[in-house]
Structures are given as C-alpha cells and as structure tokens.
Design an enzyme around this catalytic site. Structure first.
Site, short mmCIF file in Angstrom:
data_model
loop_
_atom_site.label_atom_id
_atom_site.label_comp_id
_atom_site.label_asym_id
_atom_site.label_seq_id
_atom_site.Cartn_x
_atom_site.Cartn_y
_atom_site.Cartn_z
N THR A 204 0.82 -1.22 0.00
CA THR A 204 0.00 0.00 0.00
C THR A 204 0.85 1.27 0.00
O THR A 204 0.38 2.32 -0.43
CB THR A 204 -0.97 0.03 1.19
OG1 THR A 204 -0.25 0.10 2.42
CG2 THR A 204 -1.86 -1.21 1.20
N TYR A 241 0.47 12.72 7.09
CA TYR A 241 1.47 11.69 6.76
C TYR A 241 2.87 12.29 6.62
O TYR A 241 3.86 11.64 6.98
CB TYR A 241 1.07 10.91 5.50
CG TYR A 241 0.51 9.56 5.85
CD1 TYR A 241 1.35 8.48 6.06
CD2 TYR A 241 -0.85 9.37 6.01
CE1 TYR A 241 0.85 7.24 6.42
CE2 TYR A 241 -1.37 8.14 6.37
CZ TYR A 241 -0.50 7.07 6.57
OH TYR A 241 -1.01 5.85 6.93
N ILE A 253 -2.68 5.63 0.08
CA ILE A 253 -4.13 5.40 0.16
C ILE A 253 -4.34 3.88 0.30
O ILE A 253 -4.64 3.17 -0.65
CB ILE A 253 -4.85 5.98 -1.08
CG1 ILE A 253 -4.45 7.44 -1.28
CG2 ILE A 253 -6.37 5.86 -0.91
CD1 ILE A 253 -4.79 8.37 -0.12
N HIS A 254 -4.15 3.41 1.52
CA HIS A 254 -4.05 1.98 1.79
C HIS A 254 -5.29 1.18 1.41
O HIS A 254 -5.22 0.17 0.69
CB HIS A 254 -3.80 1.74 3.29
CG HIS A 254 -2.70 2.52 3.90
ND1 HIS A 254 -1.38 2.14 3.82
CD2 HIS A 254 -2.71 3.66 4.65
CE1 HIS A 254 -0.62 3.00 4.49
NE2 HIS A 254 -1.41 3.94 4.99
N ASP A 255 -6.43 1.57 1.96
CA ASP A 255 -7.58 0.67 2.04
C ASP A 255 -8.15 0.20 0.71
O ASP A 255 -8.48 -0.98 0.56
CB ASP A 255 -8.68 1.31 2.90
CG ASP A 255 -8.28 1.39 4.36
OD1 ASP A 255 -7.35 0.67 4.77
OD2 ASP A 255 -8.89 2.18 5.11
#
EC number: 3.2.2.3
Length: 340
Positions: A204, A241, A253-255
């Site tokens: 991610t 961040y 933008i991990h999710d």
C-alpha cells in the site's frame, strides 16, 4: 470479462482511505456492495458510523447501502484510535461532508446482517476488511458454519519484515495492532487462512496520492463539490502523513488496494492489467500486549505461488491501474452526488 458483479461486504473505519474504498464499492462497475459495517479504529465507533453515512449521503447512496454498527471495541484490550493521522472526527480536513440523511440499521445485529448476506450469496461473496479484523472474527466465532461460504477475505493490514507504524518499535501496522487477538483468529484458522488476501504496508505504500493524482481528482474541467471533498481529504491526509511519518510525495491510500485483487481473481480484468503479484504464506502476529513488538506480523511458512495453500500476501500492483479504477468510480459518483 465476467458479466455478473462481485458481491462484497465492506467492514471499515472511515478514515480518509476508507472513503475511497467506499467510493469503489459503490461505483466501480464490478462490485455489488451488499452492506457496510463500521468498526472502531481510525476514530471511535460513533464517529466511523457517522462518517460512513455522511460519505454515502454525499455520494447519493443514502439508504441504498445498508450500514450496520460493527465491532465497537477490541476483544481483549483497550481501544486505540488515530487522531494524529485522521483527526479527531476520523475524516478531518473538509467542511463539505453533509449531515447523514439516514440512520444505521437496527433491524438486526451486524452479525445477523453479515450472515444473511453470506447465505444469500453462498460461495460467491467476498468480505473486505479495511480496519481491525474484530467484526469478521466475531462473526466467525459466533457462526463458524459461515466460513465455508465466503469466497475470499481481502484484508488491508500488516506489514512484512517488520514494516509498521505502531508499537514502540514501529514494527506493527495499525489495523492488526489495535486487535491482534482478532487478527490471529483469522490468520491461524485452517478453514479461513487459505482464502485470505492480505495487502500489507509493503504494497500500500506504493499507492501514493501524489500532486498529479490530486490534479486528476480535481481540476478546471472536473470541479464538482464531491471532487473538492475528496481533494480536501487527500490534502489533510498528506499533511498528517508528512508530519507524522515523513511521506514527502503524498499519503499512501491503503484501504482501496484491498479491492484490487478481487478484480483479477473473479475474472473481471486480466492479471496482465491488474498486475497483482503475491506470495502464499502462513502468517500470524504477536498478540502479547506487553511485548514491544505487539501486532508485528510473523511469517510462519512459505508455499509455492501456484499452491492453493497459504494466505495470499500482496507484493505489487499496477498502480496506474489502481488509480484508473478510482478515477472511473469518481466519474460515476459525480453523476449521483447530492453536494454538487
């Protein structure tokens, strides 16, 4: 390309990056988002519930997607939240989020709602988890017979080789760290682990919302209020961040990355387009609350990639493909948005 849509249930803790996962679930043509459950995590559970309903209201999906309150706290430990990254509300940085026009469903518990969705889509549904694994682990603990009926469990969580953002040694990823007991319940379950897909920080951290990405989201030709909302969320996320974790080019933008493997595995797009690379491993995490590495992922065993044994651990992705899916979903959402 398959004709039928991919049935998914999303458990999330909105959360700036969860907002994009919700956008994809609602507006990507591949997905049939059956429901959302909100858990504690990025913010207290009353905030994540509100945020999910506010986002759906903004996107013109009020009441179209049922929202249930999921797990309210970890199994064994005190809850932790992430105001340093997501702000006090969980979605700080914009004034464009509307007051929700609908309430979370109370006709049944989240366990009953997820059970109903799984049984109605037996063997085809995938569960997407972008927060702690507490909601899903609780469902399976209460109703273990449902395990066989879920096709994939796609998880944003963990970090390989000690990559992390939590615990004294920064060796754990937040979603696993806040409830490692629930995470291990999933990771170690022989009936579940081989259908799990984990997208860790190692992957991610490649999905960066750069200045160029922001320009694609909001520009002179595409300047709706919904786009402005997402731009403001990304800008706030970028500041936190940079300040807290030193990301200079933009926030990860991990999710929504957790949704990408499903597009390949269900045959919606070919592997050559999605570019998802992975290894198969058995993993667990350190669940001792007093251990300085609490929440750290441990690789227990590795398997050949062509094996059907072991959790699928994502290593790489076609990042341009990833952003193209988000831009397409945003174009569709623009047409239904209630905020202009």
């Amino acid at each position: 390309m398959t004709v039928s849509k991919i049935p998914i249930w999303l458990d999330c803790d909105p959360g700036h990056d969860d907002a994009i996962a919700i956008l994809l679930g609602c507006f990507h043509p591949a997905f049939n988002l059956l429901g959302i459950s909100t858990c504690f995590g990025n913010a207290p559970p009353e905030n994540t519930d509100y945020n999910a309903r506010s986002l759906l209201t903004a996107m013109g999906k009020a009441q179209a997607i049922p929202v249930y309150k999921g797990a309210q706290r970890p199994w064994k430990r005190e809850p932790h939240y992430a105001p340093d990254i997501h702000g006090i509300s969980g979605l700080d940085g914009t004034s464009l989020l509307p007051k929700p026009t609908f309430e979370a469903r109370t006709d049944k518990t989240y366990i009953e709602a997820i059970e109903e969705a799984i049984l109605a889509n037996n063997g085809e549904i995938s569960f997407v988890s972008t927060g702690a694994l507490t909601t899903l682990a609780t469902v399976f603990r209460c109703k273990p017979y449902l395990k066989k009926s879920v096709k994939y469990i796609s998880i944003m969580g963990g970090g390989l080789h000690g990559l992390g953002n939590c615990n004294p040694n920064l060796s754990a990823e937040f979603n696993v760290w806040i409830d490692p007991d629930a995470a291990n319940y999933i990771f170690r379950d022989p009936d579940v682990k081989d259908k799990c897909i984990v997208v860790p920080l190692n992957l991610t951290h490649k999905a960066i919302a750069t200045y160029k990405v922001n320009e694609m989201i909001y520009n002179e030709k595409n300047n709706s209020k919904l786009r402005e909302l997402f731009l403001e969320l990304f800008q706030f996320f970028a500041h936190t961040y940079k300040d807290m974790q030193g990301f200079e080019s933009g926030p990860p933008i991990h999710d929504p990355v957790a949704l990408m493997p499903l597009l390949e595995f269900y045959g919606w797009d070919p592997s050559s387009a999605v570019g998802f690379r992975y290894k198969r491993m058995d993993i667990s995490c350190i669940d001792d609350v007093f251990n300085e590495n609490s929440g750290k992922i441990i690789i227990e065993k590795e398997y050949p990639n062509d094996s059907d044994v072991g959790t699928i651990i994502g290593l790489d992705l076609n990042i341009q493909y990833f952003w193209d899916q988000i831009f397409e979903a945003l174009n569709r959402a623009d047409k239904m948005s209630t905020i202009g």
